[in-house]
Design an enzyme around this catalytic site. Structure first.
Site, mmCIF file in Angstrom:
data_model
loop_
_atom_site.group_PDB
_atom_site.id
_atom_site.type_symbol
_atom_site.label_atom_id
_atom_site.label_comp_id
_atom_site.label_asym_id
_atom_site.label_seq_id
_atom_site.Cartn_x
_atom_site.Cartn_y
_atom_site.Cartn_z
ATOM 1 N N GLU A 189 -0.496 -1.974 5.231
ATOM 2 C CA GLU A 189 0.446 -1.902 6.360
ATOM 3 C C GLU A 189 0.354 -0.569 7.076
ATOM 4 O OE1 GLU A 189 3.612 -1.022 8.847
ATOM 5 O OE2 GLU A 189 3.445 0.012 6.914
ATOM 6 N N ASP A 236 0.809 -1.219 0.000
ATOM 7 C CA ASP A 236 0.000 0.000 0.000
ATOM 8 C C ASP A 236 0.846 1.274 0.000
ATOM 9 O OD1 ASP A 236 0.744 -0.901 2.611
ATOM 10 O OD2 ASP A 236 -0.653 0.513 3.513
#
Length: 385
Positions: A133, A76
């Site tokens: 994350e 991400d």
């Protein structure tokens, strides 16, 4: 088909820059996950998508051994604007790979390609591509979706690029490597009133100032000096104009530590301060305390294995002298499975942009080192007898 390492690295750089140009936020990594799944499928792996939302796992089996390891990368990006001007700059306004997860994904894909085409090992490697994350617990989501039940691992490993270390350097340590991340909000409520008549209303702003001052004594006066902790108030909201005393002020901040007992001390002290100050000032004070990431704790044996694998790919390997106060949701994986997390240096020049800086960019010069380290873990931990 086999590929020389130079080609694998060159292709991984191209993938990294493509991902950088097309960043996606937590749980929205659909394009990135599809790119990963297509690459793993092309290598003939067993591939499963949609784990924990947008997570992907590819499994590579070689030989007959039941031994297995997991290798993890995060996918991400962050919700802020890139200000550097690389040729591969983000094409998504307000979204930016400002933490290098594009590089982590590219390196693990490169390792998957290397191990699938020429890796020498006996056992099972699970390539784990994790969503979310950055504060939203993608690792926990994958675990709750059966990650280690469906893909059992004897050990699991991950890396993070580290601008504070010279490019190509690898550091890790047994025990704590990254801190627990806690978030707090403190809501102070008075009544509101005219600024020229403060005696008619509890002063929420003055109360907030008192609370902030007291919060900054917790680590120095409540936490044992042998323990490490940081408490920072990072946001204060209250008031709209010069002549009105606001009815409410909101404080926000973070706590970082490595020991659950220290988290208990800090949270308890914070609630005591709130209760006492509310009584003294005639306000109402609510504390909302969220422990969103635990500390990242390396298994000692796995940490040594990580360092041993690192020595096969770079001479610049050392045990980290102390942990970092940043947080990482790989911690959830290490709570379920022994393993280790390393820092891969990417710093160049006098003052390279740090992580989460608008001018940050992943250093492609370290991609070969990352691929080599991931690959070396398979050859050293899953040796051919």
């Amino acid at each position: 088909m086999t590929y020389d390492l130079e080609t694998i690295v060159s292709d991984a750089i191209a993938i990294r820059r493509d991902i950088h140009a097309h960043p996606e936020l937590a749980y929205q990594e659909h394009r990135t996950a599809a790119l990963v799944a297509d690459a793993l499928n092309a290598l003939g792996m067993e591939v499963q998508t949609g784990i924990g939302g947008t997570g992907v796992v590819g499994t590579l089996r070689r030989g007959t051994s039941p031994r297995s390891i997991g290798l993890r990368a995060d996918m991400d990006a962050l919700p802020f604007q890139e200000e550097g001007c690389p040729a591969h700059a983000s094409t998504a306004p307000g979204i930016f790979h400002g933490c290098g997860h594009d590089g982590h994904t590219a390196m693990l894909l490169g390792a998957a390609r290397h191990l699938a085409t020429q890796g020498h090992f006996d056992g099972i490697v699970h390539f784990i591509f994790q969503p979310a994350e950055e504060g939203l617990g993608g690792a926990k989501a994958m675990i709750e979706d059966g990650l280690f039940d469906r893909y059992p691992c004897d050990a699991v490993f991950a890396l993070h690029n580290w601008p504070d270390l010279p490019a190509g350097t690898i550091h890790t340590r047994p025990g704590p490597i990254m801190a627990a991340g806690d978030r707090f909000e403190i809501v102070i409520t008075g009544k509101g009133g005219h600024a020229a008549q403060p005696h008619h209303t509890p002063d929420a702003i003055l109360t907030a100032a008192s609370v902030i001052t007291q919060l900054n004594t917790i680590v120095s006066r409540r936490v044992p000096p042998t323990e490490l902790a940081v408490l920072s108030v990072t946001k204060m909201e209250g008031g709209q104009t010069h002549s009105v005393m606001p009815a409410q002020v909101r404080l926000t901040g973070t706590v970082r530590s490595f020991n659950p007992s220290v988290q208990d001390i800090i949270e308890g002290a914070m609630r005591e301060i709130a209760a006492g100050t509310a009584t003294a000032t005639g306000t109402a004070i609510e504390v909302i305390y969220t422990r969103y990431y635990p500390a990242t704790i390396n298994d000692p044996q796995a940490a040594q294995a990580a360092l041993a694998a690192a020595r096969l790919v770079t001479p610049d390997v050392a045990e980290a002298p102390h942990p970092a106060f940043t947080s990482e949701d790989f911690a959830f994986m290490l709570q379920r499975c022994p393993g280790a997390y390393i820092w891969l240096g990417q710093g160049e020049g006098q003052s390279p942009p740090p992580l989460h800086n608008p001018f940050y960019d992943f250093n492609d010069a370290i991609i070969g080192t990352g691929i080599g380290w991931f690959s070396a873990l398979a050859s050293t931990l899953l040796p051919v007898d």
